[in-house]
Design an enzyme around this catalytic site. Structure first.
Site, mmCIF file in Angstrom:
data_model
loop_
_atom_site.group_PDB
_atom_site.id
_atom_site.type_symbol
_atom_site.label_atom_id
_atom_site.label_comp_id
_atom_site.label_asym_id
_atom_site.label_seq_id
_atom_site.Cartn_x
_atom_site.Cartn_y
_atom_site.Cartn_z
ATOM 1 N N LYS A 222 61.489 -45.461 22.335
ATOM 2 C CA LYS A 222 62.418 -45.892 21.284
ATOM 3 C C LYS A 222 63.793 -45.286 21.522
ATOM 4 C CE LYS A 222 63.830 -44.599 17.317
ATOM 5 N NZ LYS A 222 65.212 -45.097 17.521
ATOM 6 N N GLU B 195 63.181 -31.661 22.291
ATOM 7 C CA GLU B 195 64.408 -31.150 22.916
ATOM 8 C C GLU B 195 65.507 -31.371 21.895
ATOM 9 O OE1 GLU B 195 64.465 -29.656 25.714
ATOM 10 O OE2 GLU B 195 62.515 -30.218 26.512
ATOM 11 N N GLY C 33 64.012 -33.531 14.597
ATOM 12 C CA GLY C 33 62.896 -32.908 15.324
ATOM 13 C C GLY C 33 61.934 -32.213 14.367
ATOM 14 N N GLY D 183 66.650 -35.126 20.404
ATOM 15 C CA GLY D 183 67.612 -35.493 19.363
ATOM 16 C C GLY D 183 67.984 -34.270 18.560
ATOM 17 N N SER D 184 68.344 -34.492 17.312
ATOM 18 C CA SER D 184 68.843 -33.380 16.501
ATOM 19 C C SER D 184 67.694 -32.493 16.025
ATOM 20 C CB SER D 184 69.604 -33.931 15.300
ATOM 21 O OG SER D 184 68.737 -34.746 14.544
ATOM 22 N N THR D 185 68.016 -31.258 15.724
ATOM 23 C CA THR D 185 67.016 -30.311 15.221
ATOM 24 C C THR D 185 66.436 -30.802 13.898
ATOM 25 O OG1 THR D 185 68.008 -28.485 16.427
ATOM 26 C CG2 THR D 185 66.727 -27.909 14.472
ATOM 27 N N CYS E 263 74.002 -31.586 24.492
ATOM 28 C CA CYS E 263 73.223 -30.502 23.881
ATOM 29 C C CYS E 263 73.459 -29.177 24.595
ATOM 30 C CB CYS E 263 71.745 -30.865 23.905
ATOM 31 S SG CYS E 263 71.197 -31.333 25.539
ATOM 32 N N GLU F 202 76.482 -27.025 15.666
ATOM 33 C CA GLU F 202 76.661 -27.925 16.805
ATOM 34 C C GLU F 202 77.650 -29.017 16.382
ATOM 35 O OE1 GLU F 202 73.427 -30.638 17.922
ATOM 36 O OE2 GLU F 202 73.746 -30.001 19.999
HETATM 37 P P1 NAD Z 1 69.075 -38.035 16.223
HETATM 38 O O1 NAD Z 1 68.126 -36.926 15.913
HETATM 39 O O2 NAD Z 1 69.876 -38.602 15.120
HETATM 40 O O3 NAD Z 1 68.278 -39.257 16.887
HETATM 41 C C1 NAD Z 1 67.460 -39.097 18.020
HETATM 42 C C2 NAD Z 1 66.431 -40.202 18.023
HETATM 43 O O4 NAD Z 1 65.559 -40.049 16.919
HETATM 44 C C3 NAD Z 1 67.031 -41.605 17.913
HETATM 45 O O5 NAD Z 1 66.283 -42.500 18.705
HETATM 46 C C4 NAD Z 1 66.824 -41.901 16.441
HETATM 47 O O6 NAD Z 1 66.799 -43.287 16.146
HETATM 48 C C5 NAD Z 1 65.463 -41.255 16.216
HETATM 49 N N1 NAD Z 1 65.132 -41.002 14.807
HETATM 50 C C6 NAD Z 1 65.979 -40.810 13.774
HETATM 51 N N2 NAD Z 1 65.264 -40.665 12.621
HETATM 52 C C7 NAD Z 1 63.957 -40.730 12.957
HETATM 53 C C8 NAD Z 1 62.738 -40.634 12.211
HETATM 54 N N3 NAD Z 1 62.721 -40.448 10.899
HETATM 55 N N4 NAD Z 1 61.566 -40.734 12.881
HETATM 56 C C9 NAD Z 1 61.568 -40.921 14.227
HETATM 57 N N5 NAD Z 1 62.691 -41.058 14.967
HETATM 58 C C10 NAD Z 1 63.871 -40.951 14.345
HETATM 59 O O7 NAD Z 1 69.981 -37.480 17.412
HETATM 60 P P2 NAD Z 1 71.225 -38.207 18.102
HETATM 61 O O8 NAD Z 1 72.368 -38.161 17.136
HETATM 62 O O9 NAD Z 1 70.806 -39.500 18.694
HETATM 63 O O10 NAD Z 1 71.484 -37.217 19.325
HETATM 64 C C11 NAD Z 1 72.210 -36.063 19.212
HETATM 65 C C12 NAD Z 1 71.328 -34.826 19.120
HETATM 66 O O11 NAD Z 1 70.428 -34.798 20.224
HETATM 67 C C13 NAD Z 1 72.114 -33.536 19.218
HETATM 68 O O12 NAD Z 1 71.647 -32.618 18.277
HETATM 69 C C14 NAD Z 1 71.817 -33.040 20.623
HETATM 70 O O13 NAD Z 1 71.950 -31.663 20.808
HETATM 71 C C15 NAD Z 1 70.421 -33.504 20.800
HETATM 72 N N6 NAD Z 1 70.103 -33.586 22.224
HETATM 73 C C16 NAD Z 1 69.272 -32.649 22.757
HETATM 74 C C17 NAD Z 1 68.971 -32.671 24.098
HETATM 75 C C18 NAD Z 1 68.058 -31.641 24.705
HETATM 76 O O14 NAD Z 1 67.538 -31.908 25.763
HETATM 77 N N7 NAD Z 1 67.834 -30.514 24.070
HETATM 78 C C19 NAD Z 1 69.509 -33.662 24.921
HETATM 79 C C20 NAD Z 1 70.362 -34.607 24.348
HETATM 80 C C21 NAD Z 1 70.633 -34.561 22.983
#
Ligand code: NAD
Length: 473
Positions: free
Chosen positions: A173, A248, A231, A226-228, A282, A376
């Site tokens: 996804k 991550e 996560g 994605g975001s903490t 990130c 962040e």
């Molecule tokens: P986000 O958490 O908003 O979204 C990430 C993913 O999760 C997207 O596909 C989103 O549609 C999905 N998502 C959102 N709500 C959900 C739910 N309720 N259930 C399941 N999935 C859901 O993050 P973003 O804004 O896309 O990305 C930025 C964040 O990602 C930053 O915090 C960044 O640090 C982090 N990031 C971490 C790494 C790493 O490897 N540590 C790498 C890249 C980005």
């Protein structure tokens, strides 16, 4: 031509309930294209199809055949690297030179895991009762891979490739802002010989389909980047079914410069360690700690290097910093700068014209309680602070909920190793800003995550460990 629909069971499929994701070109603010979002029915179909593909062949394929298909996927990705890079660049404003590197990285990841199939194995154990005891690494079944918008293609690859290599099927996804290269990955992998259903792609908003995917009873593992905040939500949902998760998450990585370092080299390398990808990284080294005797020299050189960074059209191969992913993301970043009133902010203004551009911002004189220092920002913003002694600097470094990456610059080997051990992060580089190596584990301490992507470690995270005992009585 842009991909348009979810990719399920080897076909591009228009969803039953037509809901569209409107994509905007962040370089121009003009509409780019529309992609149909998967609904709950498509999530069900995708997971059920992946389970069928798992049971009806993928898990039992001879390892050599699985490796051969993954090598073929790598080849087709290389052949389509230009197309993938152009899609990514138009979709999220990534500079084309970076997008080309990331397309190549995605292919390389498939090659690495194709080769890893034959090098990942269990062990024999001399158990007390005798007999023959050995372990097997078995695939889990259906893995949900949920990925963000900042590195859409490489992260999709570095989740899908090891999961597939270990014999799982994957439902991918992508983030709603960045579905294009994920759909192309599904299509191209199928064209290269990956059987239908083994890699499904369901674009859609996390809030609409994410929970259903995570909670689907046939999904055994969720691999999330994605975001903490999201996560933590996923971990809670997964807890109900004791599902495996790897996360991550966010970061606020330190960049530590000691007075004995090659300061000019560190200062010249540091701007792009935080401003690359318009700071939406990130691993961005967004908190810089500089030993006081070299603080002024470092800042001067850092500013000098930043001034000549080329901010502009992502299609131009010379561009180093493109627009942010959206004007909303730019506003979030600007809110941090506005809240940092009273600190010295250099840059951080909008260039004239269209697009979600923001010039790099350097904040001096921040306190460690300032949001711009602690949180962040996910934009081209760096804070630089002087330090006087190693111990108090390390306390400040580790005074963060995050622990993803970091850099240490020094020519004293003992100090380099001592400090590298003390920094609470999953990844660290000395006299370099490199964070990601295909062959090495990548992931975070503390609230930056759980589990590891990349390297052989990722394969462990996509398998269950089985112990078998054969009696010799
Ligand atoms: P986000 O958490 O908003 O979204 C990430 C993913 O999760 C997207 O596909 C989103 O549609 C999905 N998502 C959102 N709500 C959900 C739910 N309720 N259930 C399941 N999935 C859901 O993050 P973003 O804004 O896309 O990305 C930025 C964040 O990602 C930053 O915090 C960044 O640090 C982090 N990031 C971490 C790494 C790493 O490897 N540590 C790498 C890249 C980005």
């Amino acid at each position: 031509m842009f991909p348009q629909h979810p990719f399920i069971d080897g076909k591009s499929r228009a969803p039953r309930e037509p809901q569209r994701l409107q994509l905007t070109d962040p370089a121009t603010d003009e509409p780019l294209t529309e992609v149909s979002a998967a609904g709950l029915a498509e999530v069900d179909d995708a997971v059920a199809g992946a389970q069928r593909a798992f049971e009806s062949g993928w898990r039992d394929l001879p390892p050599g055949k699985r490796a051969e298909i993954l090598f073929a996927v790598a080849t087709i990705l290389r052949e389509h690297a230009d197309e993938i890079a152009r899609l990514e660049s138009r979709n999220i404003g990534k500079p084309i030179t970076d997008a080309l590197d990331e397309a190549a990285l995605g292919a390389r990841v498939f090659e690495y895991y194709a080769g890893a199939v034959s090098k990942f194995f269990g062990e024999t154990i001399p158990v007390a009762r005798g007999g023959f005891n050995f372990t097997l690494r078995q695939p889990m079944g259906v893995v949900a891979a949920i990925v963000p918008w900042n590195f859409p293609f490489p992260i999709a690859c570095w989740k899908a490739a090891p999961a597939l290599a270990a014999g799982n099927c994957v439902v991918l996804k992508p983030a709603s802002l960045s579905p294009l290269t994920a759909i192309r990955l599904g299509e191209l992998a199928h064209e290269a010989g990956l059987p239908a259903g083994v890699l499904q792609v369901v674009p859609g908003a996390g809030g609409a389909i994410g929970d259903a995917l995570v909670e689907h009873p046939l999904v055994r593992k969720i691999s999330f980047t994605g975001s903490t905040e999201i996560g933590a939500h996923i971990m809670q949902l997964a807890a109900r079914g004791i599902k495996r998760v790897s996360l991550e998450l966010g970061g606020k990585s330190p960049n530590i410069i000691f007075a004995d370092a090659d300061v000019d080299k560190a200062a010249a390398a540091s701007p792009m360690s935080v401003f690359a990808n318009a700071g939406q990284d990130c691993c961005a080294r967004s908190r810089v700690f500089v030993e006081r005797p070299v603080f002024d020299r470092f800042v001067e050189k850092f500013l000098e290097t930043t001034r000549v960074l080329k901010v502009g059209d992502p299609a131009d191969p010379e561009t180093q910093i493109g627009p942010l992913v959206s004007s909303q993301q730019r506003e979030k970043v600007e809110a941090y700068l506005a809240a940092a009133k009273g600190r010295e902010i250099i840059g951080g203004d909008r260039p004239a014209g269209r697009g979600a551009y923001l010039r790099p911002a350097i904040a001096l004189g921040c306190e460690t309680s300032d949001p711009v220092w602690r949180e962040e920002v996910f934009g081209p913003v760096v804070c630089i602070r002087p330090f006087d002694d190693e111990a108090s600097m390390l306390r400040e470094v580790n005074d963060s909920p995050y622990g993803l990456s970091g850099s240490v610059w020094t020519n004293d080997l003992k100090r380099a190793l001592r400090v590298a051990r003390r920094v609470e992060s999953g990844v660290l580089s000395i006299n370099s800003h490199a964070s990601v190596h295909v062959e090495a584990p990548f992931g975070g301490f503390k609230q930056s995550g759980l589990g590891r992507d990349l390297g052989m470690s990722a394969l462990e995270g996509y398998t269950e460990l089985k112990n078998i005992f054969i009696s010799e009585d």
